[in-house]
Design an enzyme around this catalytic site. Structure first.
Site, PDB file in Angstrom:
ATOM      1  CB  CYS A 170      -1.073   0.413   1.352  1.00  0.00           C
ATOM      2  SG  CYS A 170      -2.061  -1.604   0.964  1.00  0.00           S
TER       3      CYS A 170
ATOM      4  CG  HIS B 172      -6.316   1.221   1.603  1.00  0.00           C
ATOM      5  ND1 HIS B 172      -5.457   1.664   0.684  1.00  0.00           N
ATOM      6  CD2 HIS B 172      -5.705   0.712   2.460  1.00  0.00           C
ATOM      7  CE1 HIS B 172      -4.432   1.077   0.554  1.00  0.00           C
ATOM      8  NE2 HIS B 172      -4.324   1.101   1.826  1.00  0.00           N
TER       9      HIS B 172
ATOM     10  CG  HIS C  95      -2.463   5.010   5.387  1.00  0.00           C
ATOM     11  ND1 HIS C  95      -1.776   4.630   4.045  1.00  0.00           N
ATOM     12  CD2 HIS C  95      -2.061   2.826   5.094  1.00  0.00           C
ATOM     13  CE1 HIS C  95      -2.313   3.212   3.580  1.00  0.00           C
ATOM     14  NE2 HIS C  95      -2.078   2.588   3.726  1.00  0.00           N
TER      15      HIS C  95
END
Lengths: 214, 378
Positions: B144, B307, B273
């Site tokens: 990620c 996400h 994040h």
């Protein structure tokens, strides 16, 4: 930064049932064994006491064992802080071997233990945990090993003082086709060290293709 | 260090197909997250930010996958006004993705041809050829943080002097492979995700693409944003859980700020994040405190986009760039009351201010962390 400011202080490879360090064969597996069994036999030969290896997928085992071999007799924490040591790896098929195994589980019960390995950088995570490396890390994908790019990226990390020691290389595994070639690059020279140049990377990569010294 | 400038950007998301339209929509509070009931992807209904069927048009003349069409749309739009000479050997292309074309193994036998088709380097080559790039494309697949590592790699390639322009594009699409994996971890929220909130209980996934074009040449007009520094670190703790201390993300933040020659007092906004898992947001709050940034407004855009994995760092960086240009800090949809042990100044509502400097962070499986600093050019 000039090439001579970084040094290859060791390199190792694991491919076609052979494990080599600095160009010399140190272990050969039995014929006709699959990837998983060969890697288990190499693990036992190396005598590493690390039962977590059995939970890993083959890509992580391969990278982990290639680095165990690479760091034989070395404890980098004696020379460097954790944030000064990093890992830059590459391969062609990312985590496809684990992807296929995970997808097979999805048809029944999706397995979190398999899913976690469906990322190529997990091998970097496993090696980092084992050796306590906390510095720069990156995973690149290319059809073939890109010696020039790897040399650029690692040299740049040394030149901006982001790292003092870096493990870099190629770790590829898909079913019974596997190959790892890894280099330990340091900013201090040691006995037998080679300059970290594209030419030296190329030469030692060729050695791992079967042209061994011993 | 040589200065590096942002000269083009795009977001292709379920919300809108350009950066400007995305930013305008986000200012109005429009989110891409919906409840989906698609048995091909999940046996249960699930929240996600997904493109409508046919939302990414197919082109009859070629056989690009959805993943590749997204990247082509995004890169094409980002390049449009830049005048970058794509065919020059001094122009590079970087592709960031967590899982790329992995959906192709869901329904077909894995032949050697399919294996080559799935390889990320195949997609990168097709995209490079589509636009006429001649330099070897660079592909990053680092969970990620892939998008942020793409930006950091581009910064280093430009500062080395080997390139004048670097185009960084990231994309991921959500299929059964990815959703079932996050579900198997019990990491998917049963409602739209709630970053940093006391009631958060997991991620909402999303698909999208984004592109940032960086250059060594400073644009002559308009407000110009620089990418000033970046760093990557590893927790060396656990492959699927973040650090308990946040020290390693802090290490990346500190090094990125050092490289950018900024102090914590100079950071005006933070784009976190903020995946809305219990452990990620907790870890980030600790890192933000270690960096002395607990008073700085911080947001997570996961409540808008979900996400988006390898695209997330780039989508959120594009929004950060526009936030600096327009002096607007976007809110954090899903956040109501702080649910982290350490204080963080979560931006719950849209704010305006005099914003010069933004910190962008990302973390991922494998214990990886990354941070970059964007700043208004003087």
């Amino acid at each position: 930064m000039k090439d001579e400011q970084a040094y290859i202080t060791a390199y190792s490879s694991v491919a076609r049932r052979s494990a080599c360090r600095n160009g010399n064969i140190v272990f050969q597996g039995d014929e006709n064994v699959n990837t998983g069994d060969f890697l288990t036999s190499l693990y036992k030969y190396l005598g590493a006491d690390y039962p977590k290896l059995y939970k890993m997928d083959n890509l992580s085992r391969l990278g982990f064992l290639a680095v165990e071999l690479l760091l034989t007799g070395r404890n980098l924490s004696e020379n460097y802080n954790p944030e000064e040591t990093g890992i830059v790896l590459s391969n062609a098929n990312a985590s496809l071997d684990a992807d296929v195994n995970y997808m097979a589980s999805v048809k029944n019960i999706p397995s979190p233990a398999l899913f976690v390995y469906t990322l190529p950088n997990i091998v970097i995570g496993e090696i980092s945990i084992r050796h306590h490396f906390k510095g720069e890390n990156a995973f690149f994908v290319s059809e073939k090993f890109d010696e020039a790019f790897m040399h650029f990226y690692v040299t740049d990390l040394f030149s901006r003082a982001a790292l003092k020691a870096c493990i870099c290389g190629w770790v590829e595994c898909f079913r019974d086709d596997y190959k790892a070639v890894v280099w330990l690059v340091e900013n201090n020279s040691r006995e037998g060290a080679l300059p970290f140049t594209i030419d030296q990377i190329h030469k030692s990569y060729l050695l791992s293709n079967g042209e061994t010294n011993g | 260090m040589k200065p590096v400038y942002v000269i083009g950007e795009n977001i292709v998301s379920p919300i809108a197909p350009t950066a400007e339209e995305n930013f305008t929509s986000l200012k109005k509070g429009i989110t891409g997250i919906r409840l989906h009931d698609n048995r091909q992807i999940s046996p249960e209904p699930f929240y996600a930010a997904l493109f409508d069927a046919g939302g990414i048009p197919e082109n009859a003349e070629n056989s690009y996958t959805k993943f590749e069409r997204l990247l082509i749309m995004s890169i094409g739009d980002a390049l449009r006004k830049t005048g970058v000479p794509v065919a020059s050997r001094r122009t590079a292309l970087i592709i960031s993705s967590t899982k790329g074309n992995i959906s192709l193994i869901e329904s077909a036998e894995l032949t050697e041809a399919l294996r080559n088709r799935i390889a990320l380097s195949t997609s990168a080559r097709l995209i490079a050829d589509h636009f006429g790039f001649t330099s070897q494309p660079v592909v990053i697949s680092h969970a990620c943080i892939s998008g942020v590592v793409g930006l950091i790699t581009a910064l280093r390639m430009l500062q080395s002097g080997g390139y004048d322009h670097v185009v960084i594009a990231g994309a991921d699409i959500i299929t059964r492979f990815i959703l079932s994996g996050f579900q198997s971890f019990h990491a998917v929220s049963n409602e739209p995700c709630k970053p940093f909130d006391a009631g958060r209980n997991g991620v909402t996934l999303g698909e999208g693409a984004a592109t940032i074009v960086l250059s060594s040449n400073k644009p002559s007009t308009g407000e110009v944003i620089q990418l000033c520094g970046g760093s990557v670190s590893n927790d060396a703790n656990h492959i699927s859980g973040p650090s308990r201390t946040g020290e390693e993300l802090f290490q990346a933040i500190q090094k990125a700020m050092e490289e950018a020659s900024v102090t914590s007092g100079e950071i005006d906004i933070i784009s976190a994040h903020g995946t809305a898992t219990l452990y990620n947001d907790e870890m980030e709050s600790k890192a933000i405190n270690l960096a002395g940034l607990q008073q700085v407004p911080v947001n997570s855009l996961k409540g808008f986009y979900g996400h988006t994995l390898g695209a997330a760092g780039l989508i959120e960086s594009v929004i950060a760039i526009l936030s600096l240009k327009e002096n607007v800090m976007l809110p954090t949809p899903g956040f109501h009351s702080r649910g982290t042990s350490m204080p963080v100044n979560v931006s719950a509502e849209l704010r305006t201010g005099d914003y010069h400097c933004c910190l962008k962070t990302a973390s991922g499986f494998g214990g990886c962390n990354a941070a970059v600093v964007f700043q208004k050019a003087v």
